[in-house]
Enzyme design. Structure first.
Site, PDB file in Angstrom:
ATOM      1  N   HIS A 116       6.080  10.106   4.165  1.00 51.47           N
ATOM      2  CA  HIS A 116       5.229  10.718   5.202  1.00 51.47           C
ATOM      3  C   HIS A 116       5.581  12.206   5.331  1.00 51.47           C
ATOM      4  O   HIS A 116       6.413  12.562   6.166  1.00 51.47           O
ATOM      5  CB  HIS A 116       5.475  10.045   6.556  1.00 51.47           C
ATOM      6  CG  HIS A 116       4.985   8.635   6.638  1.00 51.47           C
ATOM      7  ND1 HIS A 116       3.767   8.311   7.203  1.00 51.47           N
ATOM      8  CD2 HIS A 116       5.541   7.479   6.232  1.00 51.47           C
ATOM      9  CE1 HIS A 116       3.603   6.991   7.137  1.00 51.47           C
ATOM     10  NE2 HIS A 116       4.659   6.469   6.555  1.00 51.47           N
ATOM     11  N   CYS A 163       1.340   7.127   2.237  1.00 53.27           N
ATOM     12  CA  CYS A 163       1.934   5.801   2.399  1.00 53.27           C
ATOM     13  C   CYS A 163       0.934   4.714   2.003  1.00 53.27           C
ATOM     14  O   CYS A 163       0.679   4.536   0.825  1.00 53.27           O
ATOM     15  CB  CYS A 163       2.505   5.624   3.803  1.00 53.27           C
ATOM     16  SG  CYS A 163       3.825   4.389   3.830  1.00 53.27           S
ATOM     17  N   GLU A 205       4.008  14.384   6.747  1.00 52.70           N
ATOM     18  CA  GLU A 205       3.570  14.906   8.051  1.00 52.70           C
ATOM     19  C   GLU A 205       4.710  14.960   9.077  1.00 52.70           C
ATOM     20  O   GLU A 205       4.672  15.752  10.009  1.00 52.70           O
ATOM     21  CB  GLU A 205       2.392  14.086   8.612  1.00 52.70           C
ATOM     22  CG  GLU A 205       2.701  12.662   9.080  1.00 52.70           C
ATOM     23  CD  GLU A 205       2.612  11.623   7.970  1.00 52.70           C
ATOM     24  OE1 GLU A 205       2.745  11.995   6.786  1.00 52.70           O
ATOM     25  OE2 GLU A 205       2.436  10.423   8.286  1.00 52.70           O
TER      26      GLU A 205
HETATM   27  N1  GLN Z   1       1.744  -1.257   5.101  1.00 54.60           N
HETATM   28  C1  GLN Z   1       2.342  -0.496   4.056  1.00 54.60           C
HETATM   29  C2  GLN Z   1       3.790  -0.884   3.820  1.00 54.60           C
HETATM   30  O1  GLN Z   1       4.424  -1.425   4.679  1.00 54.60           O
HETATM   31  C3  GLN Z   1       2.223   1.002   4.305  1.00 54.60           C
HETATM   32  C4  GLN Z   1       2.952   1.484   5.513  1.00 54.60           C
HETATM   33  C5  GLN Z   1       2.524   2.833   5.972  1.00 54.60           C
HETATM   34  O2  GLN Z   1       1.439   3.319   5.631  1.00 54.60           O
HETATM   35  N2  GLN Z   1       3.328   3.484   6.804  1.00 54.60           N
HETATM   36  O3  GLN Z   1       4.326  -0.625   2.771  1.00 54.60           O
END
Ligand code: GLN
Length: 533
Positions: free
Chosen positions: A508, A382, A510
């Site tokens: 994600h 992410c 995970e």
């Molecule tokens: N802050 C980033 C976004 O909102 C990544 C979010 C995250 O890592 N879950 O796109």
């Protein structure tokens, strides 16, 4: 059969592991052929944990249907290998929100809306919903907090009412602590007696007591607890500390917790639970053939619960590779251009964690550069993928000052930008791009090697995204988008050409890794780390 309801409450202290206990009992019942789900009721007033800092409450876990939930739901999925949904996590905030919405609609017209019966009815409706709608054989409901807390009172009251209504179809398991006093060399049962007393004051007699302990409990102690707390001797179960949470189901099996539960419901005990696949995972986990050191760069490193699903995914991926993964958490604010080589030189792999806001970004970018230049296996999750894109833009494409508009709204090169659908959103709660989305994988990529499929589905939680305006410049210079959302065209994964293993994903992985279905991407990354010279 009609759904059976099991409530798990906690006494004496928090953090005794109600989630793991619930998941372990669920695992044993599932391994006996029953359909089981687990639900967590959280007594705080936030509508969901999505707006909580991970330091407050650990990781926010995201379900396939896009609910931001308590991290215990991650344990439920990892143990049971069945998806959970919004219905599996309810907070006081949500209960009150529903009741107040009904009141405004006029559903209670003429009535005074009160904790009893309106709030408790709404709690009971949420508990019974899973049984009514999906016809599970067992619904295990974990009540967050500790018995005696003011905020958990309406929940315990709802349990009291349900026990009365459902009779033999409901049971209460109370998890408490038996502390060991070093000075006198004794195990103490008084805290347990007192917490059962509090539960009794609230009208609930527990059916089974599970006692957390660091030392073996002898029969005398169990007898004493049984006598003081009105439970049968066989229903006092020891839960001793173990080296891995994945061993708890086996410990609970030794203690016959599943059998006690079935008997109390008047159900046949049947054959032994089928735990072959579980045992084979544990065997591989406990007998690794090699070790690998991986650095996780994040900003909530003091609290390992903040990255719970990532650490657990590495346990699953380690077992796949018969390899012990030593995961070291490094605070991104400690990393600078000057010390990055020194800090990271002994690791075989680098993970850049998800995150929000600009604190610690510089260190994450330095660590990414280090991984790219030194050909160290790199896995960006992410925000981690966004770091890979920004680092590449600045240091390879020569886009000076390239950034995400999350960190710098007026950057000349907004290589990561707010998603179109996010523009105009002002409410912070539950408004990110959330839940499972499809991703099409380019053949020949590391992603394809890992998943061995053209289309996958993984969960998301973000507002910003790769800016497709720069697609070709990145691709031509060697950072290739290898995962694309087939509906929106959003870039969900990037890889670096000519690097042994450098993958950044906007999703994600995970969240979907389980004991029986480990994340292919984590497994492939660990494998690459073991092959690093
Ligand atoms: N802050 C980033 C976004 O909102 C990544 C979010 C995250 O890592 N879950 O796109």
């Amino acid at each position: 059969m009609s759904t059976k309801y099991i409530f798990v409450t906690g006494g004496v202290t928090s953090s005794l592991g109600k989630g793991i206990l619930s998941a372990s009992l669920a695992k044993l019942l599932q391994a006996r052929g029953y359909s089981v789900t687990i639900q967590k009721l959280d007594p705080y007033i936030n509508v969901d944990p999505g707006t909580l800092n991970p330091y407050e409450h650990g990781e926010c876990y995201v379900t396939e249907d896009g609910a931001e939930t308590d991290l215990d739901l991650g344990h439920y999925e990892r143990f049971l290998n069945v998806p959970t949904s919004q219905a599996n996590n309810v907070t006081t905030g949500r209960i009150y929100q529903n009741v107040i919405n009904k009141e405004r609609r006029g559903d209670y017209l003429g009535k005074t809306v009160q904790i009893i019966p309106h709030i408790t009815d709404e709690i009971k409706r949420n508990i019974k919903y899973l049984g009514n709608k999906y016809k599970f054989d067992f619904v295990i409901t974990e009540i967050g907090g500790t018995v005696g807390d003011i905020e958990s009172l309406p929940y315990i009251e709802s349990v009291r009412q349900l026990k009365w209504e459902l009779g033999r179809s409901a049971q209460v398991i109370h998890l408490t602590l038996v502390p060991y006093l070093n000075a006198s060399g004794e195990l103490k049962t008084k805290p347990t007696q007192h917490s059962v007393k509090s539960l009794l004051e609230e009208g609930v007699q527990p059916d089974i007591l599970v006692l957390r302990t660091e030392h073996q409990l002898n029969d005398d102690i169990k007898k004493k607890v049984a006598l003081f707390c009105n439970v049968e001797e066989g229903a006092v179960v020891q839960s001793i500390d173990v080296s891995t949470i994945y061993e708890v189901p086996l410990k609970m099996k030794e203690e016959k917790l599943d059998i006690t539960v079935l008997k109390k419901f008047g159900m046949p005990v049947g054959k032994e639970p089928m735990l072959e696949a579980w045992n084979s995972f544990l065997n591989r986990h406990k007998n690794p053939k090699m070790e690998v050191d991986i650095a996780l760069i994040g900003k909530y490193v003091e609290l390992h619960d903040a990255y719970k699903s990532i650490s657990e995914s590495f346990i699953h991926a380690g077992a796949v590779n018969e390899c012990k993964v030593n995961l070291t958490f490094i605070h991104s604010e400690e990393i600078s251009r000057r010390n990055v080589d020194d800090i990271l030189k002994n690791y075989s792999g680098i993970v850049i964690a998800p995150g929000f806001g600009h604190r610690g970004i510089r260190g994450k970018i330095e660590a990414t550069r280090y991984a790219r230049e030194n050909k160290v296996p790199f896995f960006g999750i992410c925000l981690g993928m966004q770091m890979a894109v920004i680092e590449f833009a600045r240091n390879v494409l020569g886009f000076t000052g390239a950034d995400s508009t999350e960190m710098n709204e007026v950057t000349k090169y907004p290589v990561i930008d707010l998603m179109e659908e996010q523009k105009g959103i002002t409410n912070m709660g539950g408004t990110m791009r959330l839940g499972a989305f499809a991703c099409e994988i380019k053949p020949g990529s590391k992603m394809y090697d890992a998943y061995k499929k053209d289309i996958i589905s993984e969960r998301h939680r973000h507002r910003y995204e790769f800016n497709n305006k720069y697609y070709e410049e990145f691709e031509n210079a060697g950072m290739v988008p290898t995962g694309i959302n087939p509906d929106s065209g959003l870039v969900e994964a990037v890889e670096l050409k000519g690097h042994p293993w450098f993958v950044g994903v906007q999703f994600h992985p995970e969240y979907s890794s389980t004991v029986l279905n480990p994340s292919p991407l984590f497994s492939a990354f660990v494998k690459a780390c073991t092959q690093k010279e």
